[in-house]
Design a protein around this motif. Sequence first.
Motif, PDB file in Angstrom:
ATOM      1  N   ARG A  22       0.844  -1.203   0.000  1.00  0.00           N
ATOM      2  CA  ARG A  22       0.000   0.000   0.000  1.00  0.00           C
ATOM      3  C   ARG A  22       0.876   1.250   0.000  1.00  0.00           C
ATOM      4  O   ARG A  22       0.646   2.199  -0.755  1.00  0.00           O
ATOM      5  CB  ARG A  22      -0.915   0.025   1.226  1.00  0.00           C
ATOM      6  CG  ARG A  22      -2.175  -0.743   1.087  1.00  0.00           C
ATOM      7  CD  ARG A  22      -3.117  -0.417   2.251  1.00  0.00           C
ATOM      8  NE  ARG A  22      -3.929  -1.577   2.500  1.00  0.00           N
ATOM      9  CZ  ARG A  22      -3.773  -2.438   3.513  1.00  0.00           C
ATOM     10  NH1 ARG A  22      -2.848  -2.240   4.414  1.00  0.00           N
ATOM     11  NH2 ARG A  22      -4.558  -3.473   3.631  1.00  0.00           N
ATOM     12  N   ALA A  25       2.735   1.713  -3.346  1.00  0.00           N
ATOM     13  CA  ALA A  25       1.848   2.268  -4.369  1.00  0.00           C
ATOM     14  C   ALA A  25       1.651   3.767  -4.151  1.00  0.00           C
ATOM     15  O   ALA A  25       1.698   4.557  -5.108  1.00  0.00           O
ATOM     16  CB  ALA A  25       0.509   1.538  -4.367  1.00  0.00           C
ATOM     17  N   ALA A  26       1.454   4.183  -2.918  1.00  0.00           N
ATOM     18  CA  ALA A  26       1.295   5.610  -2.630  1.00  0.00           C
ATOM     19  C   ALA A  26       2.565   6.376  -2.993  1.00  0.00           C
ATOM     20  O   ALA A  26       2.504   7.469  -3.560  1.00  0.00           O
ATOM     21  CB  ALA A  26       0.942   5.820  -1.154  1.00  0.00           C
ATOM     22  N   ARG A  29       2.605   6.975  -6.486  1.00  0.00           N
ATOM     23  CA  ARG A  29       1.379   7.634  -6.909  1.00  0.00           C
ATOM     24  C   ARG A  29       0.580   6.735  -7.862  1.00  0.00           C
ATOM     25  O   ARG A  29       0.116   7.158  -8.916  1.00  0.00           O
ATOM     26  CB  ARG A  29       1.683   8.996  -7.531  1.00  0.00           C
ATOM     27  CG  ARG A  29       2.226   9.990  -6.527  1.00  0.00           C
ATOM     28  CD  ARG A  29       2.495  11.353  -7.107  1.00  0.00           C
ATOM     29  NE  ARG A  29       3.565  11.432  -8.083  1.00  0.00           N
ATOM     30  CZ  ARG A  29       4.878  11.391  -7.813  1.00  0.00           C
ATOM     31  NH1 ARG A  29       5.275  11.246  -6.577  1.00  0.00           N
ATOM     32  NH2 ARG A  29       5.764  11.518  -8.771  1.00  0.00           N
ATOM     33  N   ALA A  30       0.474   5.485  -7.455  1.00  0.00           N
ATOM     34  CA  ALA A  30      -0.254   4.484  -8.245  1.00  0.00           C
ATOM     35  C   ALA A  30      -1.456   3.992  -7.445  1.00  0.00           C
ATOM     36  O   ALA A  30      -1.463   4.073  -6.217  1.00  0.00           O
ATOM     37  CB  ALA A  30       0.671   3.309  -8.569  1.00  0.00           C
ATOM     38  N   GLY A  31      -2.417   3.481  -8.138  1.00  0.00           N
ATOM     39  CA  GLY A  31      -3.576   2.920  -7.462  1.00  0.00           C
ATOM     40  C   GLY A  31      -3.232   1.587  -6.805  1.00  0.00           C
ATOM     41  O   GLY A  31      -2.340   0.878  -7.253  1.00  0.00           O
ATOM     42  N   PHE A  32      -3.926   1.284  -5.740  1.00  0.00           N
ATOM     43  CA  PHE A  32      -3.751  -0.009  -5.076  1.00  0.00           C
ATOM     44  C   PHE A  32      -5.092  -0.410  -4.509  1.00  0.00           C
ATOM     45  O   PHE A  32      -5.777   0.396  -3.880  1.00  0.00           O
ATOM     46  CB  PHE A  32      -2.724   0.088  -3.931  1.00  0.00           C
ATOM     47  CG  PHE A  32      -2.467  -1.239  -3.271  1.00  0.00           C
ATOM     48  CD1 PHE A  32      -1.560  -2.130  -3.815  1.00  0.00           C
ATOM     49  CD2 PHE A  32      -3.141  -1.609  -2.118  1.00  0.00           C
ATOM     50  CE1 PHE A  32      -1.316  -3.370  -3.226  1.00  0.00           C
ATOM     51  CE2 PHE A  32      -2.918  -2.843  -1.522  1.00  0.00           C
ATOM     52  CZ  PHE A  32      -2.002  -3.711  -2.076  1.00  0.00           C
ATOM     53  N   ARG A  33      -5.457  -1.631  -4.757  1.00  0.00           N
ATOM     54  CA  ARG A  33      -6.687  -2.132  -4.152  1.00  0.00           C
ATOM     55  C   ARG A  33      -6.421  -3.529  -3.640  1.00  0.00           C
ATOM     56  O   ARG A  33      -5.761  -4.333  -4.297  1.00  0.00           O
ATOM     57  CB  ARG A  33      -7.833  -2.019  -5.138  1.00  0.00           C
ATOM     58  CG  ARG A  33      -8.291  -3.199  -5.838  1.00  0.00           C
ATOM     59  CD  ARG A  33      -9.411  -2.868  -6.832  1.00  0.00           C
ATOM     60  NE  ARG A  33      -9.183  -3.634  -8.020  1.00  0.00           N
ATOM     61  CZ  ARG A  33      -9.603  -4.879  -8.167  1.00  0.00           C
ATOM     62  NH1 ARG A  33     -10.304  -5.465  -7.233  1.00  0.00           N
ATOM     63  NH2 ARG A  33      -9.338  -5.548  -9.271  1.00  0.00           N
ATOM     64  N   ASP A 156      -9.434   0.252 -17.435  1.00  0.00           N
ATOM     65  CA  ASP A 156     -10.019   1.591 -17.506  1.00  0.00           C
ATOM     66  C   ASP A 156      -9.105   2.581 -18.238  1.00  0.00           C
ATOM     67  O   ASP A 156      -9.296   3.780 -18.153  1.00  0.00           O
ATOM     68  CB  ASP A 156     -10.340   2.107 -16.100  1.00  0.00           C
ATOM     69  CG  ASP A 156      -9.114   2.307 -15.240  1.00  0.00           C
ATOM     70  OD1 ASP A 156      -7.981   2.163 -15.740  1.00  0.00           O
ATOM     71  OD2 ASP A 156      -9.277   2.636 -14.050  1.00  0.00           O
ATOM     72  N   THR A 158      -5.897   3.040 -17.654  1.00  0.00           N
ATOM     73  CA  THR A 158      -4.710   3.352 -16.847  1.00  0.00           C
ATOM     74  C   THR A 158      -3.941   2.106 -16.471  1.00  0.00           C
ATOM     75  O   THR A 158      -2.985   2.177 -15.727  1.00  0.00           O
ATOM     76  CB  THR A 158      -5.117   4.074 -15.538  1.00  0.00           C
ATOM     77  OG1 THR A 158      -5.877   3.162 -14.742  1.00  0.00           O
ATOM     78  CG2 THR A 158      -5.906   5.333 -15.801  1.00  0.00           C
ATOM     79  N   GLN A 160      -5.384  -0.125 -14.768  1.00  0.00           N
ATOM     80  CA  GLN A 160      -6.131  -0.590 -13.608  1.00  0.00           C
ATOM     81  C   GLN A 160      -7.446  -1.179 -14.086  1.00  0.00           C
ATOM     82  O   GLN A 160      -8.094  -0.638 -14.973  1.00  0.00           O
ATOM     83  CB  GLN A 160      -6.413   0.562 -12.627  1.00  0.00           C
ATOM     84  CG  GLN A 160      -5.173   1.235 -12.112  1.00  0.00           C
ATOM     85  CD  GLN A 160      -4.368   0.313 -11.238  1.00  0.00           C
ATOM     86  OE1 GLN A 160      -4.904  -0.388 -10.409  1.00  0.00           O
ATOM     87  NE2 GLN A 160      -3.062   0.307 -11.431  1.00  0.00           N
TER      88      GLN A 160
END
Length: 163
Positions: A22, A25-26, A29-33, A156, A158, A160
Amino acid sequence: MSDVEVRPIEPDQLHGLLELCREHAAYERAGFRESGQVERWRAALFGDRPVLHGWVAVDGGGRLCGYMTATIDFATWGAEPFAYLDCLYLREPYRGSGLGRAFFERLRGFAAARGCARVEWQTPPDNELGIGFYRRMGATDRPKARFSYDVDGQADGTGQVAP
């Protein structure tokens, strides 16, 4: 760094790895789920034939300070295996302490033990701190564009997967 040790990740550290991912990713500056990574990591790292190899840096109090993961891949042109450094992340207080170098020494030994003459990886072009470190370690960059193709067609735009 004197009280920090780099060692192979253990099954009971996978939830800590999730937290580090997590943060990583921050940082990029990337998404993380979260999507069930812990159980998939368990199978990938600790199955009969591991496909992922991981190490963590642990301080004297047992706190995870960073992580590194790698895989073994095969180069068609050279017809030889190479190690692929998938992730390397250090929490901010540990950057510049020599811990990155300790991870790289682990990676060098890992690659050599598996008959790999080289290690490859990528980093975002704006990761100036990381790029400087990699160059100090003697790495060179090879300009290429990285593409991502989502097999299920639900991306989407990106890279992601859309929720």
